[in-house]
Design an enzyme around this catalytic site. Structure first.
Site, PDB file in Angstrom:
ATOM      1  N   ASP A  16       0.852  -1.195   0.000  1.00  0.00           N
ATOM      2  CA  ASP A  16       0.000   0.000   0.000  1.00  0.00           C
ATOM      3  C   ASP A  16       0.886   1.243   0.000  1.00  0.00           C
ATOM      4  O   ASP A  16       1.670   1.465   0.928  1.00  0.00           O
ATOM      5  CB  ASP A  16      -0.890  -0.051   1.247  1.00  0.00           C
ATOM      6  CG  ASP A  16      -1.905   1.078   1.284  1.00  0.00           C
ATOM      7  OD1 ASP A  16      -2.107   1.741   0.244  1.00  0.00           O
ATOM      8  OD2 ASP A  16      -2.482   1.294   2.369  1.00  0.00           O
ATOM      9  N   ASP A 110      -3.431   2.408  -5.747  1.00  0.00           N
ATOM     10  CA  ASP A 110      -2.162   2.438  -5.015  1.00  0.00           C
ATOM     11  C   ASP A 110      -1.962   1.276  -4.044  1.00  0.00           C
ATOM     12  O   ASP A 110      -1.093   1.326  -3.196  1.00  0.00           O
ATOM     13  CB  ASP A 110      -2.036   3.761  -4.259  1.00  0.00           C
ATOM     14  CG  ASP A 110      -2.837   3.781  -2.980  1.00  0.00           C
ATOM     15  OD1 ASP A 110      -3.985   3.305  -2.998  1.00  0.00           O
ATOM     16  OD2 ASP A 110      -2.310   4.254  -1.966  1.00  0.00           O
ATOM     17  N   GLU A 111      -2.781   0.240  -4.174  1.00  0.00           N
ATOM     18  CA  GLU A 111      -2.566  -0.894  -3.272  1.00  0.00           C
ATOM     19  C   GLU A 111      -2.979  -2.191  -3.957  1.00  0.00           C
ATOM     20  O   GLU A 111      -3.848  -2.193  -4.831  1.00  0.00           O
ATOM     21  CB  GLU A 111      -3.343  -0.717  -1.966  1.00  0.00           C
ATOM     22  CG  GLU A 111      -4.820  -0.534  -2.167  1.00  0.00           C
ATOM     23  CD  GLU A 111      -5.592  -0.423  -0.852  1.00  0.00           C
ATOM     24  OE1 GLU A 111      -5.396  -1.273   0.030  1.00  0.00           O
ATOM     25  OE2 GLU A 111      -6.392   0.513  -0.730  1.00  0.00           O
TER      26      GLU A 111
END
Ligand SMILES: [Mg+2]
Length: 416
Positions: A16, A110-111
């Site tokens: 993350d 983003d993860e």
């Protein structure tokens, strides 16, 4: 902690990025480093998209109304989100994740979850993989940091990545899972939102340890068989979700109930064009293409039809989505009735970078060109923070939308 670095029970990594949008802005403009930075629009109706760690010290967080953020830190620096740039960096980091395993499941830009069960030997164990990801993300992006959780399952990996943010790595000891979980508040359990948290607190269950001690029967009486079982398993650190195909998003759809029943023709076209644009934008932002397009129609008599078409080549462009939806609507026998509700949805999602078969008639080239144009439009929207720019077909005013005067187009995302 005295951990073997080759414990085969570590099967999942959750990676993350730290304050992703804000971090990208700092990367591109180092003068922002160390300052309270807020990504979002500071207007009266704006909300905070991301806050830098310096801004978080003032209590600013994602989804907070911008007015509140301004009150908490009048000196914060504001930047408008630049979706295209974040998408570019997102692709870089997802590529890095794929260096370590072919099986990744992005949860957002983003993860992602990484299934590392098949890569342990190759890279010398989970901890080596975790370190490798952090190093490679930093190198590839030119300085961004990512937090890592390493665990036997998804729930614990996601929980772990959050424990040592930013720029941290947390390894869950498979023999001490209960020790880790017990003191945590119940809201840390996957899927336990504010309402469930409240219900649990009402009966005196504040921590995971409380939940575990109370016994499953009480939970069953209170929340029903399924929820109780799920809570019980997660409270014991058990989560058997695997890695699905196609990632977490299974479909993207939008539908509208009209203020007044409409007829097939100009009005339905207007809806379909708008829906196709929205779906196309959503697909592009999430880096998907769709194999299947679905149409839902409800008539004045509430008779409801669904039709779908599966394409040889997955699509992402609005023009094809629109045309296909239009063709599906043509197939439906309206028998003189008006249309009460229309819905358009994309399913069978595949990653956008999956190679596409060549077609004989150059269709694909046309699609790609269209994709380019729409990407530029997305970019312009991001840069201006407005939706003033629309494609020609959308310049005319939209039809009257939902009953009750509010636009009720809904986007559904089915979580796997
Ligand atoms: Mg993040």
């Amino acid at each position: 902690m005295d951990l073997e670095t080759d414990d085969p029970r570590w099967k999942v990594i959750h990676a993350d990025m730290d304050a992703f949008f804000a971090a990208v802005e700092v990367l591109d403009d180092p003068s922002l480093k160390g300052k309270p930075l807020v990504i979002g629009y500071p207007g009266p109706r704006g909300v905070v998209s991301t806050a830098s760690y310096e801004a978080r010290k003032f209590g600013i967080h994602s989804a907070m109304p911008s007015t509140e953020a301004l009150r908490r830190c009048p000196d914060a620096i504001w930047r408008s989100p630049r979706g295209r740039r974040y998408g570019e960096v997102s692709r870089m980091i997802m590529e890095v994740f794929r260096e370590f395993t072919p099986t990744i499941e992005p949860l957002s830009v983003d993860e992602a979850f990484l299934d590392i069960s098949g890569s342990l030997k190759l890279f010398g164990g989970a901890i080596c993989i975790g370190k490798g990801i952090r190093k490679r993300v930093f190198e590839e992006t030119g300085g961004l940091t990512v937090s890592i959780g390493i665990a036997p399952n998804k729930f614990l990996a996601k929980l772990a990545s959050d424990l040592d943010k930013p720029d941290g790595m947390t390894v869950v000891d498979p023999d001490r899972i209960q020790e880790l979980l017990d003191p945590l508040p119940v809201k840390k359990i996957w899927g336990v939102g504010p309402r469930m948290t409240h219900s649990l607190q009402e009966i005196g269950l504040n921590t995971i340890s409380d939940l575990r001690r109370v016994g499953i029967e009480l939970l069953q009486r209170r929340f029903g068989e399924n929820s109780a079982q799920r809570l019980w398993n997660l409270a014991h650190g058990q989560d058997d979700r695997g890695f699905g195909e196609g990632g977490p998003t299974k479909s993207i759809s939008t539908e509208n109930t009209f203020t007044k029943d409409i007829s097939r023709g100009t009005e339905s076209d207007q809806f379909l064009r708008k829906a196709a644009e929205e779906i196309a934008e959503s697909l592009r932002r999430q880096e998907w293409r769709a194999r299947t397009l679905r149409l839902k129609v409800r008539l004045s008599s509430f008779k409801t039809y669904t039709r779908s078409k599966t394409m040889d080549n997955p699509i992402v462009d609005a023009a094809t989505l629109y045309q296909t939806g239009r063709n599906l609507l043509e197939e439906i026998e309206l028998e003189g009735e008006g249309i009460r509700l229309l819905g358009l949805g994309a399913a069978g999602l595949v990653p956008a970078d999956e190679p596409i078969q060549n077609t004989l008639f150059g269709e694909d080239t046309a699609n790609r060109k269209d994709e380019k144009v729409t990407r530029l439009l997305d970019q312009a929207k991001d840069d201006q923070g407005s939706s003033l720019l629309k494609r020609g077909s959308l310049v005319s005013p939209p039809p009257e939308t939902s009953r009750g005067g509010r636009h009720s187009a809904t986007k559904e995302k089915d979580e796997a």
